[in-house]
Design an enzyme around this catalytic site. Structure first.
Site, PDB file in Angstrom:
ATOM      1  N   ASN A  37       0.858  -1.176   0.000  1.00 43.44           N
ATOM      2  CA  ASN A  37       0.000   0.000   0.000  1.00 43.44           C
ATOM      3  C   ASN A  37       0.898   1.231   0.000  1.00 43.44           C
ATOM      4  O   ASN A  37       2.126   1.131   0.114  1.00 43.44           O
ATOM      5  CB  ASN A  37      -0.978  -0.007   1.180  1.00 43.44           C
ATOM      6  CG  ASN A  37      -0.285  -0.021   2.532  1.00 43.44           C
ATOM      7  OD1 ASN A  37       0.744   0.630   2.732  1.00 43.44           O
ATOM      8  ND2 ASN A  37      -0.848  -0.760   3.485  1.00 43.44           N
ATOM      9  N   HIS A  41       1.463   3.634   2.117  1.00 41.68           N
ATOM     10  CA  HIS A  41       2.251   3.849   3.328  1.00 41.68           C
ATOM     11  C   HIS A  41       3.456   2.915   3.360  1.00 41.68           C
ATOM     12  O   HIS A  41       4.580   3.340   3.664  1.00 41.68           O
ATOM     13  CB  HIS A  41       1.384   3.623   4.571  1.00 41.68           C
ATOM     14  CG  HIS A  41       2.160   3.645   5.852  1.00 41.68           C
ATOM     15  ND1 HIS A  41       2.704   4.798   6.374  1.00 41.68           N
ATOM     16  CD2 HIS A  41       2.509   2.635   6.712  1.00 41.68           C
ATOM     17  CE1 HIS A  41       3.359   4.513   7.498  1.00 41.68           C
ATOM     18  NE2 HIS A  41       3.250   3.207   7.722  1.00 41.68           N
ATOM     19  N   GLU A  42       3.247   1.642   3.029  1.00 45.26           N
ATOM     20  CA  GLU A  42       4.346   0.684   3.009  1.00 45.26           C
ATOM     21  C   GLU A  42       5.384   1.069   1.955  1.00 45.26           C
ATOM     22  O   GLU A  42       6.592   0.964   2.189  1.00 45.26           O
ATOM     23  CB  GLU A  42       3.802  -0.718   2.730  1.00 45.26           C
ATOM     24  CG  GLU A  42       2.944  -1.284   3.867  1.00 45.26           C
ATOM     25  CD  GLU A  42       2.119  -2.487   3.460  1.00 45.26           C
ATOM     26  OE1 GLU A  42       1.671  -3.222   4.358  1.00 45.26           O
ATOM     27  OE2 GLU A  42       1.910  -2.684   2.233  1.00 45.26           O
ATOM     28  N   ASP A  46      -5.873  -8.372   1.173  1.00 45.40           N
ATOM     29  CA  ASP A  46      -5.984  -9.810   0.892  1.00 45.40           C
ATOM     30  C   ASP A  46      -6.800 -10.053  -0.368  1.00 45.40           C
ATOM     31  O   ASP A  46      -6.467 -10.911  -1.192  1.00 45.40           O
ATOM     32  CB  ASP A  46      -6.653 -10.526   2.072  1.00 45.40           C
ATOM     33  CG  ASP A  46      -5.818 -10.469   3.345  1.00 45.40           C
ATOM     34  OD1 ASP A  46      -4.617 -10.184   3.238  1.00 45.40           O
ATOM     35  OD2 ASP A  46      -6.383 -10.704   4.424  1.00 45.40           O
TER      36      ASP A  46
END
Length: 477
Positions: free
Chosen positions: A195, A197-198, A264
């Site tokens: 995502n 942020h990651e 997921d």
């Protein structure tokens, strides 16, 4: 982008990673505890759902695809509950059982569809706890169409490089849902799905779209990945591939209710679609569509094949039909990002007949998308004379849009389509009749930027003018 429902029943996906149990206690609240300023929940229902890598496998099974799951569970009630629910969904489980640690469990207390409290029961796993993973992968990977490494930073993927090597050796695409600030451990994977942020945790803040693209492409080269899919919440998704233009997909959710497990769903649909033979852009489009559905559900949820099929049909409808000029340009931009070939033809199309239908079918066969641009009523009158058109522009467009061969219909007020051609820049310009290429209006525009011009024959003895004359002759008799 044109999306179709894949044959998921023909695909097999292996999921390896952090398995956990999502447990929900549901109940009503009507008072505050006299012991502390907290609500009292009268638990009326207990619900268990596979979480983490278990939810990934459940998403795959819900699509109708074959799913196998490798993970770690404790020798406890939670582990048994997890295996029972996964096996009930026809998921092949091959767990390594540890005796000194519990099955990772996340207990949520829910009242009136709101989470009041979450309690986690977990102890990080050591490398020895996943010592059997490589042997399990060697046995299962050759029978798979895709492998997912589902990393929740719980310790199940200590041997991630060895698992990627197994998949690469068998030429099976390996997709990783990453965690942490060190993505180098995933080097050599086919695709990563961080995502935003990651992603920014690893590459630094991206204040512009160009910065995101540049840093993403640099990460692709650094980690020797084939692709990178960055999920961006309300800003949709961005797909980056080597030597290809970036592909941005808008968010599909109409109402966000709970984002639990959305990642997921994305990687599950993506992997199942690739395993079913879909190209990566189409697989990403399906994953984006599925994510928009699942965030409208409470808790760790899945999307079923019928739900996705309905969404695909709705999407197909929204991508076809009568468009304004602005809408058409946006649709073309998205189609080109997906590598689709644009075909353009134009005319009055006053009374649609068999000649038109056959001609449009032949025209559509020259590419992936067919645009039909028609003359406005005033333009037809100037070209054909008084009494024409027989049918007004809105009716002509409606009939054309109903033909299977036609993707998009628009109209123009000019006497020629030259202005539209300069805007659209189709890959192929098609005209019907007894012309040479150099006689087709707009041929010089299309050829100047490298497009092609095709002349197709109309069906013989069929024309709007002939039909009108026949009707007029009959009326005089």
């Amino acid at each position: 982008m044109l999306l179709n429902m894949p044959q998921y029943t023909q695909s097999q996906v292996l999921v390896i990673g952090d398995v956990m149990l999502d447990r929900y206690w549901h109940g009503g609240t009507s008072r505050i505890s006299p012991e502390a300023p907290v609500p009292v929940v009268n638990v009326e229902q207990v619900e268990d759902r596979p979480g983490g890598a278990g939810n990934v496998a459940l998403n795959i099974a819900a699509l109708g695809a074959g799913a196998a799951l490798v993970g770690i569970v404790g020798q406890d009630e939670a582990g048994e509950a997890l295996k029972t629910r996964l096996n009930a969904a026809n998921i092949h489980t091959d767990f390594q059982i540890v005796t000194d640690k519990p099955t990772i469990t996340k207990l949520r207390v829910v009242s009136r569809h709101q989470q009041l409290l979450r309690m986690d029961f977990e102890t990080p796993y050591a490398a020895a706890d996943s010592s059997e993973f490589i042997a399990k992968a060697e046995k299962l990977v050759p029978h798979m169409g895709a492998v997912i490494l589902s990393d929740y930073a719980k310790g199940s993927l200590h041997h991630v490089q060895a698992l990627i090597a197994v998949a690469n050796r068998h030429q099976v695409p390996v997709l990783v849902d990453p965690k942490g600030a060190d993505f180098s451990r995933y080097q050599g994977a086919t695709l990563l799905t961080p995502n935003l942020h990651e992603f920014e945790t690893v590459v630094g803040r991206c204040d512009t779209e160009q910065a995101l693209v540049d840093k993403g492409l640099a990460l692709l080269d650094q980690l020797q990945l084939q692709a990178l899919l960055i999920t961006r919440g309300e800003h949709g998704m961005t797909l980056l591939r080597r030597g290809m233009p970036e592909m941005h997909l808008p968010a599909r959710a109409r109402e966000v209710y709970d984002v639990t497990g959305a990642g997921d769903t994305v990687i599950s649909v993506l992997a199942a679609s690739l395993a079913a033979g879909e190209a990566l852009p189409q697989a990403v489009g399906l994953a984006n569509l599925a994510a928009g559905i699942v965030v409208g559900k409470l808790g760790t949820a899945t999307i079923s094949a019928p739900e996705l099929r309905r969404a695909v049909k709705q999407e197909q409808g929204s991508e076809r039909g009568v468009l304004t000029e602005e809408q058409l340009l946006m649709a073309i931009e998205e189609a080109r990002a997906a590598g689709e070939r644009i075909v353009f033809t134009n005319g009055c199309f006053d009374i649609i007949h068999a000649g038109h239908v056959g001609y449009l079918e032949d025209t559509r066969a020259l590419g992936d998308r067919l645009i039909v641009a028609i003359n406005s009523d005033e333009s037809v009158k100037r070209l054909k004379g008084p009494g024409r058109p027989i049918n007004p522009v809105d009716r002509r467009m409606a009939v054309l849009a109903g033909l299977e061969a036609v993707d998009w219909v628009t109209y123009y007020d000019d006497d020629t389509p030259e202005r539209l051609l300069k805007l659209i820049k189709p890959d192929v310009l098609v005209k019907g009749g007894d012309y040479t290429e150099d006689q087709v209006v707009g041929h010089e525009i299309v050829k100047a930027y490298g497009g092609s011009v095709q002349v197709l024959s109309f069906f013989e003895n069929v024309s709007t003018t002939a039909i009108v004359k026949k009707i007029q002759a009959q009326e005089k008799e």
